[in-house]
Motif scaffolding. Structure first.
Motif, mmCIF file in Angstrom:
data_model
loop_
_atom_site.group_PDB
_atom_site.id
_atom_site.type_symbol
_atom_site.label_atom_id
_atom_site.label_comp_id
_atom_site.label_asym_id
_atom_site.label_seq_id
_atom_site.Cartn_x
_atom_site.Cartn_y
_atom_site.Cartn_z
ATOM 1 N N GLY A 233 -2.361 11.922 0.072
ATOM 2 C CA GLY A 233 -2.745 12.887 0.790
ATOM 3 C C GLY A 233 -1.920 14.230 0.705
ATOM 4 N N HIS B 254 2.039 4.604 1.156
ATOM 5 C CA HIS B 254 1.868 5.595 2.407
ATOM 6 C C HIS B 254 1.037 6.663 2.161
ATOM 7 C CE1 HIS B 254 2.922 8.302 5.721
ATOM 8 N NE2 HIS B 254 3.883 7.212 6.137
ATOM 9 N N GLU B 255 0.096 6.864 3.259
ATOM 10 C CA GLU B 255 -0.982 7.988 3.137
ATOM 11 C C GLU B 255 -0.651 9.082 2.699
ATOM 12 O OE1 GLU B 255 -1.183 9.027 7.866
ATOM 13 O OE2 GLU B 255 -2.874 7.876 7.113
ATOM 14 N N ARG C 159 0.813 -1.136 0.080
ATOM 15 C CA ARG C 159 0.191 -0.011 -0.027
ATOM 16 C C ARG C 159 0.952 1.235 -0.007
ATOM 17 N NH1 ARG C 159 -4.327 -1.931 4.740
ATOM 18 N NH2 ARG C 159 -5.570 -3.276 3.456
ATOM 19 N N ASN D 227 -3.253 14.950 7.014
ATOM 20 C CA ASN D 227 -2.693 15.056 5.799
ATOM 21 C C ASN D 227 -3.457 16.547 5.009
ATOM 22 O OD1 ASN D 227 -0.930 12.959 5.692
ATOM 23 N ND2 ASN D 227 -2.450 11.610 4.931
#
Length: 241
Positions: A62, A57-58, A55, A213
């Motif tokens: 963001g 990273h947010e 996945r 974010n």
């Protein structure tokens, strides 16, 4: 089969997208229009990848992607945008300083403290108005570890961390560009420095507690506004190289 399909999907990603997926970092300089395929590839990530370790990273969707869109919108076609993104986090050994022993008293013992400095995003863009803007976002993390004895005599290892985010935006103008102090001061949490000369430099910086974010993007854009308030609107300048 599911595992192989996701691996195959990752191989079809843009090379920079693959780097963020597999290595969580990249450093590259591209012309404005060459960033659009990267953005489009990143937008497809969730539809093809489900496995947790792959996945994004947010902070990629963001923070990184919104800033890419904001900067490229202000660039000429031949302008270059350089990005160094490091999403590995502050636990990487080379980002952490030495540990120091701190005084403590029961029920706490073995108190140690150290700082991690994580400059996880650097961006440098050549803008349409002839100036060059650089954005640096850094996490400064204070870490503490200690042993704590509870009333039953059992000792547990504990740790705490506190993050402060540092944002610095530097705008370098063309030779002999006009600089004019804005009529109103910046917000109290933003510090502005101006270096006069043939190539004026305006730097805005701020620090604040860890943000979500969405809030972080807003803060970065607020800091970024300050260097542009020091030049008259509509002023054209030669490109700086």
């Amino acid at each position: 089969m599911f595992y192989r399909k996701q691996k195959a999907a990752i191989r079809r990603f843009h090379p920079l997208h693959r780097s963020l997926t597999l290595e969580q970092a990249f450093t590259v300089s591209l012309r404005r229009d060459d960033w659009e395929p990267v953005i489009q590839s990143l937008a497809q990530h969730g539809a093809h990848v489900r496995r947790g370790k792959w996945r994004l990273h947010e902070r990629v969707p963001g923070v990184l992607v919104p800033l890419l869109r904001v900067l490229t919108a202000d660039m000429p076609p031949d302008g270059v945008l350089s990005v160094a993104a490091d999403m590995r986090g502050s636990r990487v050994p080379e980002k952490n300083g030495p540990k120091q022993d701190l005084p403590s008293r029961p029920p706490i013992s073995g108190l140690r403290q150290w700082y991690a400095f994580d400059p996880w995003l650097r961006m440098r863009a050549e803008l349409r108005d002839g100036s060059v803007v650089e954005v640096i976002v850094t996490d400064r993390v204070r870490n503490r570890s200690y042993r704590k004895r509870n009333p039953r005599g059992k000792v547990k290892l504990k740790s705490k961390s506190k993050t402060v985010q540092l944002v610095r935006v530097t705008r370098r103008l063309a030779k002999d560009a006009v600089v004019r102090q804005p009529p109103t001061p910046p917000p109290g949490w933003v510090r502005v420095q101006v270096k006069q000369g043939r190539r004026p430099v305006i730097r805005a910086s701020a620090k604040f507690p860890g943000q979500t974010n969405t809030a972080l993007v807003d803060r970065i854009l607020q800091v970024s506004t300050e260097p542009f308030r020091w030049t008259p609107p509509g002023t054209a300048a030669r490109r700086t190289k």
